[in-house]
Design a protein around this motif. Sequence first.
Motif, PDB file in Angstrom:
ATOM      1  N   ASP A 292     -19.214 -66.541  31.780  1.00  0.00           N
ATOM      2  CA  ASP A 292     -19.924 -66.377  33.052  1.00  0.00           C
ATOM      3  C   ASP A 292     -20.083 -64.910  33.405  1.00  0.00           C
ATOM      4  O   ASP A 292     -21.174 -64.460  33.791  1.00  0.00           O
ATOM      5  CB  ASP A 292     -19.181 -67.092  34.180  1.00  0.00           C
ATOM      6  CG  ASP A 292     -19.230 -68.603  34.041  1.00  0.00           C
ATOM      7  OD1 ASP A 292     -19.830 -69.095  33.061  1.00  0.00           O
ATOM      8  OD2 ASP A 292     -18.659 -69.297  34.901  1.00  0.00           O
ATOM      9  N   VAL A 295     -22.562 -63.134  31.003  1.00  0.00           N
ATOM     10  CA  VAL A 295     -23.948 -63.485  31.303  1.00  0.00           C
ATOM     11  C   VAL A 295     -24.436 -62.721  32.526  1.00  0.00           C
ATOM     12  O   VAL A 295     -25.545 -62.178  32.537  1.00  0.00           O
ATOM     13  CB  VAL A 295     -24.096 -65.004  31.507  1.00  0.00           C
ATOM     14  CG1 VAL A 295     -25.434 -65.342  32.158  1.00  0.00           C
ATOM     15  CG2 VAL A 295     -23.967 -65.724  30.174  1.00  0.00           C
ATOM     16  N   LYS A 375     -29.011 -69.542  34.848  1.00  0.00           N
ATOM     17  CA  LYS A 375     -27.664 -69.257  34.344  1.00  0.00           C
ATOM     18  C   LYS A 375     -27.140 -70.410  33.493  1.00  0.00           C
ATOM     19  O   LYS A 375     -26.450 -70.189  32.492  1.00  0.00           O
ATOM     20  CB  LYS A 375     -26.718 -68.981  35.510  1.00  0.00           C
ATOM     21  CG  LYS A 375     -26.939 -67.645  36.203  1.00  0.00           C
ATOM     22  CD  LYS A 375     -25.882 -67.440  37.277  1.00  0.00           C
ATOM     23  CE  LYS A 375     -26.066 -66.137  38.014  1.00  0.00           C
ATOM     24  NZ  LYS A 375     -24.995 -65.919  39.022  1.00  0.00           N
ATOM     25  N   ARG A 379     -25.797 -69.719  29.806  1.00  0.00           N
ATOM     26  CA  ARG A 379     -24.390 -70.015  29.497  1.00  0.00           C
ATOM     27  C   ARG A 379     -24.257 -71.083  28.414  1.00  0.00           C
ATOM     28  O   ARG A 379     -23.233 -71.145  27.721  1.00  0.00           O
ATOM     29  CB  ARG A 379     -23.671 -70.475  30.762  1.00  0.00           C
ATOM     30  CG  ARG A 379     -23.505 -69.393  31.820  1.00  0.00           C
ATOM     31  CD  ARG A 379     -23.101 -70.019  33.151  1.00  0.00           C
ATOM     32  NE  ARG A 379     -22.926 -69.016  34.186  1.00  0.00           N
ATOM     33  CZ  ARG A 379     -22.829 -69.295  35.487  1.00  0.00           C
ATOM     34  NH1 ARG A 379     -22.894 -70.568  35.888  1.00  0.00           N
ATOM     35  NH2 ARG A 379     -22.674 -68.338  36.373  1.00  0.00           N
TER      36      ARG A 379
END
Length: 419
Positions: A292, A295, A375, A379
């Motif tokens: 996380d 990213v 996201k 991810r």
Amino acid sequence: MSVASLVSAVRSQVLGLLARRLSGAGPYPGLAMLPDKVLWPLHRDGLDPVAEMALREPVSRMSVPFGLRVWLVRGYEPVREVLGSLDGYSNDFAKFAGQVGINVRQDPGGLGFADPPVHTRLRKTLTPEFTMRRLARLQPRIEQIVAGQLDEMAAKRPDVDLWPDFALAIPALTICELLGVPYEDREYFQKLSTARFDMAGGAGVSLDAIGESLSYLGGLIEAQRREPGDGLLGSLIRTHGDAIDDRELAGLADGVLTGGLETSASMLALGALMLMDDDAMAAGMRNGEHVDETVDEMLRYLTVVQVAFPRMATRDQQIAGVDIKAGDVVICSLSGANRDDHFGEATDRINPARGRSHLAFGYGMHRCIGAELAKMELRTAYPALVRRFPRMRPAVDPEKLKFRRASIVFGLESLPVKL
């Protein structure tokens, strides 16, 4: 994607309109080109903003002819101030078009070029569809899409172009799934999305792409009105019925589709390039370590949506001590703001431990509504890619890779790799 962002596709239209004004052309000028003195904030030096960005003051006047007053804002705090303002600036498309003296035949609608109360109502309508709880239902499908594309790549080995086979396909299929757009139409919309972002194509190309997209979506909405499906359009129709009209639905869907397609695709391609060049970062992704945070740092570092929605000042005011007059156009450089020393030292390097809020998805009421969907894709896709192909490398010398020279969404034209 921000659509992300809706890192909305219609933000390119305003600069397209400016291209027409600068060229002295009529409503559809063909291949009008913006001069470098206007385009330079969209240029890059490799993956970095050009050096001129760092040398500029946080707020500086752009060299634009015809008496237009256009300001570039690049400092982190000034950009947040502008993007966070509730009443100091207007995103209204009609107001901007009138300011530059242009009559247009296609208002794109959607969130990107709307002011309150219209923007407030539309965003309130769309927001429930992009909560983490609602998006969670897409996670298994995103995983299937990623795995399917990796299988297709493996079948093509050893030489693969990561742009169409991985980067573009994943968000295209995800958004088609989200909206309920037929799978067979994905290549058609990829073409329309790319056309509206590329300023080298001139304003007419961008406007025509928007019009064609809205026309298609109008037909899709008509079908959904008759028989609402499980996608976003069907959900909005079931929830709001005639309270939201077809034009507004088309504008919202167009923003989701194009904003989330080209932006996420560029992030996937550029991020893959970074992972091929950084063994430690790739190993972290492969092992599921700090995915996380990594990213988010990649989003800050790359900032593929280079400028936010252009805004028109609604009153005389100051930004960082600089006088801005009512009617002035203000363009916020997200790529410049995300390299500001607000983020600490060496902002031209990846550091997942920075832990500060970046502006890759914008800020304030126009922040990309599809940020969490983007996201989710990143991810899921990055770790799967480096696990499946740990020895993947570019198939050409990195210096020979072709980057877009002046696109609002920064990215690669292709990314040939050896698996």
